[in-house]
Design a protein around this motif. Structure first.
Motif, PDB file in Angstrom:
ATOM      1  N   GLY A 187      13.257   0.619  -2.482  1.00 25.89           N
ATOM      2  CA  GLY A 187      14.082   1.040  -3.600  1.00 25.89           C
ATOM      3  C   GLY A 187      13.158   1.277  -4.782  1.00 25.89           C
ATOM      4  N   LEU A 188      13.709   1.815  -5.836  1.00 26.73           N
ATOM      5  CA  LEU A 188      12.880   2.100  -7.008  1.00 26.73           C
ATOM      6  C   LEU A 188      13.706   1.941  -8.273  1.00 26.73           C
ATOM      7  CD1 LEU A 188      10.214   3.295  -8.238  1.00 26.73           C
ATOM      8  CD2 LEU A 188      11.288   5.540  -8.005  1.00 26.73           C
ATOM      9  N   ASP A 189      13.279   1.029  -9.122  1.00 28.38           N
ATOM     10  CA  ASP A 189      13.913   0.827 -10.430  1.00 28.38           C
ATOM     11  C   ASP A 189      15.377   1.258 -10.420  1.00 28.38           C
ATOM     12  OD1 ASP A 189      11.640  -0.241 -11.801  1.00 28.38           O
ATOM     13  OD2 ASP A 189      10.781   1.760 -11.776  1.00 28.38           O
TER      14      ASP A 189
ATOM     15  N   ALA B 299       8.654  -5.792  -5.472  1.00 31.71           N
ATOM     16  CA  ALA B 299       7.283  -5.321  -5.663  1.00 31.71           C
ATOM     17  C   ALA B 299       7.040  -5.081  -7.153  1.00 31.71           C
ATOM     18  CB  ALA B 299       7.057  -4.031  -4.886  1.00 31.71           C
ATOM     19  N   HIS B 300       5.884  -5.465  -7.616  1.00 30.00           N
ATOM     20  CA  HIS B 300       5.480  -5.414  -9.033  1.00 30.00           C
ATOM     21  C   HIS B 300       6.261  -6.464  -9.830  1.00 30.00           C
ATOM     22  CE1 HIS B 300       3.176  -1.933  -8.014  1.00 30.00           C
ATOM     23  NE2 HIS B 300       4.239  -1.164  -7.811  1.00 30.00           N
ATOM     24  N   GLY B 301       7.532  -6.241 -10.056  1.00 26.69           N
ATOM     25  CA  GLY B 301       8.351  -7.236 -10.764  1.00 26.69           C
ATOM     26  C   GLY B 301       7.726  -7.691 -12.072  1.00 26.69           C
TER      27      GLY B 301
ATOM     28  N   ALA C  61       0.848  -1.190   0.000  1.00 26.55           N
ATOM     29  CA  ALA C  61       0.000   0.000   0.000  1.00 26.55           C
ATOM     30  C   ALA C  61       0.885   1.243   0.000  1.00 26.55           C
ATOM     31  CB  ALA C  61      -0.898  -0.005   1.235  1.00 26.55           C
ATOM     32  N   HIS C  62       0.245   2.380  -0.293  1.00 31.89           N
ATOM     33  CA  HIS C  62       0.902   3.699  -0.172  1.00 31.89           C
ATOM     34  C   HIS C  62      -0.100   4.593   0.547  1.00 31.89           C
ATOM     35  CE1 HIS C  62       4.290   3.249  -3.169  1.00 31.89           C
ATOM     36  NE2 HIS C  62       3.475   2.376  -3.734  1.00 31.89           N
ATOM     37  N   VAL C  63      -0.204   4.443   1.866  1.00 29.85           N
ATOM     38  CA  VAL C  63      -1.270   5.163   2.570  1.00 29.85           C
ATOM     39  C   VAL C  63      -0.981   6.657   2.748  1.00 29.85           C
ATOM     40  CG1 VAL C  63      -2.059   3.093   3.798  1.00 29.85           C
ATOM     41  CG2 VAL C  63      -0.387   4.600   4.883  1.00 29.85           C
TER      42      VAL C  63
ATOM     43  N   VAL D 145      11.768  -3.538  -2.887  1.00 30.22           N
ATOM     44  CA  VAL D 145      12.110  -2.689  -4.036  1.00 30.22           C
ATOM     45  C   VAL D 145      10.986  -2.679  -5.086  1.00 30.22           C
ATOM     46  CG1 VAL D 145      13.745  -2.380  -5.948  1.00 30.22           C
ATOM     47  CG2 VAL D 145      14.584  -3.120  -3.709  1.00 30.22           C
ATOM     48  N   HIS D 146      10.517  -1.484  -5.407  1.00 27.40           N
ATOM     49  CA  HIS D 146       9.604  -1.324  -6.544  1.00 27.40           C
ATOM     50  C   HIS D 146      10.391  -1.564  -7.827  1.00 27.40           C
ATOM     51  CE1 HIS D 146       6.744   0.778  -3.972  1.00 27.40           C
ATOM     52  NE2 HIS D 146       5.949   1.030  -4.995  1.00 27.40           N
ATOM     53  N   LEU D 147       9.969  -2.536  -8.584  1.00 26.82           N
ATOM     54  CA  LEU D 147      10.664  -2.808  -9.843  1.00 26.82           C
ATOM     55  C   LEU D 147       9.646  -2.822 -10.983  1.00 26.82           C
ATOM     56  CD1 LEU D 147      13.499  -3.431 -10.969  1.00 26.82           C
ATOM     57  CD2 LEU D 147      12.980  -5.861 -10.677  1.00 26.82           C
ATOM     58  N   HIS D 148       9.537  -1.665 -11.621  1.00 26.00           N
ATOM     59  CA  HIS D 148       8.647  -1.582 -12.786  1.00 26.00           C
ATOM     60  C   HIS D 148       9.373  -2.039 -14.046  1.00 26.00           C
ATOM     61  CE1 HIS D 148       7.344   1.769 -10.004  1.00 26.00           C
ATOM     62  NE2 HIS D 148       6.156   1.239 -10.220  1.00 26.00           N
ATOM     63  N   ASP D 149      10.690  -1.895 -14.060  1.00 28.05           N
ATOM     64  CA  ASP D 149      11.455  -2.281 -15.256  1.00 28.05           C
ATOM     65  C   ASP D 149      11.100  -3.710 -15.658  1.00 28.05           C
ATOM     66  OD1 ASP D 149      12.815   0.151 -15.330  1.00 28.05           O
ATOM     67  OD2 ASP D 149      14.551  -0.596 -14.197  1.00 28.05           O
TER      68      ASP D 149
ATOM     69  N   PRO E  49      11.988   5.479  -1.276  1.00 29.94           N
ATOM     70  CA  PRO E  49      12.619   6.594  -2.000  1.00 29.94           C
ATOM     71  C   PRO E  49      11.964   6.816  -3.365  1.00 29.94           C
ATOM     72  CG  PRO E  49      13.943   4.618  -2.269  1.00 29.94           C
ATOM     73  CD  PRO E  49      12.762   4.228  -1.401  1.00 29.94           C
ATOM     74  N   GLN E  50      10.738   7.342  -3.347  1.00 30.78           N
ATOM     75  CA  GLN E  50       9.957   7.474  -4.581  1.00 30.78           C
ATOM     76  C   GLN E  50      10.657   8.319  -5.648  1.00 30.78           C
ATOM     77  OE1 GLN E  50       6.072   6.670  -5.647  1.00 30.78           O
ATOM     78  NE2 GLN E  50       7.756   6.667  -7.118  1.00 30.78           N
ATOM     79  N   ASP E  51      11.484   9.241  -5.221  1.00 35.35           N
ATOM     80  CA  ASP E  51      12.119  10.151  -6.181  1.00 35.35           C
ATOM     81  C   ASP E  51      13.528   9.684  -6.570  1.00 35.35           C
ATOM     82  OD1 ASP E  51      12.199  12.470  -7.760  1.00 35.35           O
ATOM     83  OD2 ASP E  51      13.149  13.637  -6.158  1.00 35.35           O
TER      84      ASP E  51
END
Ligand code: CYT
Length: 404
Positions: free
Chosen positions: A188-190, A250-252, A67-69, A218-222, A161-163
């Motif tokens: 983490g993010l991508d 996450a996502h992956g 989630a991102h509350v 880690v958010h991994l949209h890649d 660390p969204q940014d």
């Protein structure tokens, strides 16, 4: 804010855990203390704390594992979507407009938490933005909102660390500070497409995890081979640092994208390293191979993602409806598959919220959702309204009304 005190349950009578025979659940100190076959001779509601379940189907409280509350504008007037449809476009759009919406703010986070409770979610893993503009203020806001629902929602926090991390000097230090101050995970993010330095970002995150004893999420949209490569980097580091069971992708999307043989190898390696995955069951991305992941020992969690935020207007906070979506996208049809979907959204997600056990068993936290359904498959395909939600042994929602 003073939390209201909802009714404390001592006996939840006549409920059908996982659609089985009717039982009476005894509750003490917020936990299930005994489970006995339902005794119809005990009258309903003769004493304080006795709650009648009317023979409804009982599931453990739902677990929202991603989630991102902190990001939502839930409860505010409609905000038209304005960002560009890329990860960077959304990041920029959010940073440009969050202040005017009061994001992060206790009121919006509280609105999201109450929406979760209304729909039967009693435990969450939430990412919370940490960046150079906000520092750790978002985490403080989320903690305040969690206090305001009196602990009804049990939460683990990912300092997110969204940014970006390395591209924003100072963020790694903020993540370290957040971990030292009690965040259970660093995010983490991508690492490749956002920081353009996958080794650097991951080395930075793993160093914090080792130093502070926190998890990594880690958010991994890649997608495709680029995403797969970053998962390999995570596998190597997880094994090297002995962080099996502490690292989540996450996502992956890459895992869903890969050709079958490459996918099988990657999934097997993830299983061996004890990596876990969370999905938000997105429409339009190749679905994760949920069965193959679970069979390989990769725990899969389900989450709502942000709901109604500057990233997307979608999302209702109803994790059971999202379970229907996961099941559909995964092409689940058989009863055992539909039960698996329900377990992904509840009992099998214990590890995502730092619990050994999360189920309708003696010793489990008394988090219970009642729905009017014939059996679990019926509940998963229909996602009926939540008749009663108990969190930590207190009635927190009834027939769509939140009581905290
Ligand atoms: N799906 C996402 C929501 C919010 N932030 C992200 O990076 N990704």
């Amino acid at each position: 804010m003073t939390p209201r005190s909802p009714e404390t349950v001592t006996l939840l009578r006549d409920v059908r855990p996982w659609g089985g025979d009717a039982v009476d659940l005894q509750v003490a100190d917020g936990r299930i203390s005994a489970i006995t076959p339902h005794d119809p001779t005990v009258p309903a509601a003769v004493a304080d704390g006795v709650v009648d379940g009317h023979g409804l189907l009982a599931l453990p409280g739902l677990v929202n594992a991603h989630a991102h509350v902190d990001k939502s504008w839930w409860g505010k007037p409609w905000v038209s979507y304005g960002g560009e449809a890329t990860t960077q476009g959304r990041i920029a759009h959010e940073r440009a407009h969050r202040d005017e919406l009061g994001i992060p703010g206790v009121d919006v986070t509280l609105a999201v938490l109450r929406e979760f409770l209304r729909h039967g979610t009693t435990a969450i893993r939430t990412h919370v933005d940490v960046d150079l503009g906000l520092g750790l203020r978002g985490i403080e806001v989320v903690r305040e909102a969690l206090d305001a629902v009196g602990g009804a929602v049990h939460a683990e926090i990912v300092a997110f660390p969204q940014d970006g991390v390395l591209r924003r000097p100072g963020v790694l230090e903020l993540l370290d500070e957040a971990a030292a101050a009690g965040a259970e995970h660093v995010g983490g993010l991508d690492p490749a497409s956002i920081d353009r330095d996958p080794v650097g970002q991951l080395d930075g995150l793993f160093a914090i995890a080792e130093r502070r004893g926190v998890g990594i999420d880690v958010h991994l949209h890649d997608g495709g081979p680029l995403g797969a490569f970053q998962i390999e980097l995570m596998i190597e580091r997880t094994l090297r640092f002995g962080l099996q069971g502490r690292v989540n992708v996450a996502h992956g999307f890459a895992v869903g994208d890969l050709p079958a043989s490459r996918q099988a190898d990657l999934v097997a390696a993830m299983g061996e390293a004890g990596i876990t995955m969370t999905t938000v069951a997105p429409v339009g991305a190749a679905p994760l191979p949920v069965h193959a992941l679970r069979e390989a020992g990769v725990a899969v969690g389900l989450g709502t993602d942000g709901i109604r935020d500057l990233w997307s207007p979608y999302g209702t906070g109803d994790l059971l409806a999202l379970t229907t979506q996961l099941a559909r996208l995964s092409r689940f049809r058989r009863d055992d598959e539909l039960v698996t979907a329900a377990r992904v959204a509840s009992s099998d997600a214990a590890r995502f919220v730092g619990r050994d056990v999360h189920d309708l068993v003696v010793g489990g936290r008394a988090d219970v959702v009642l729905v009017d359904a014939e059996n679990v498959p019926d509940a998963v395909v229909r996602a009926p309204g939540r008749a009663l939600v108990v969190a930590g042994g207190r009635v927190v929602a009834r027939d769509g009304d939140v009581l905290v």
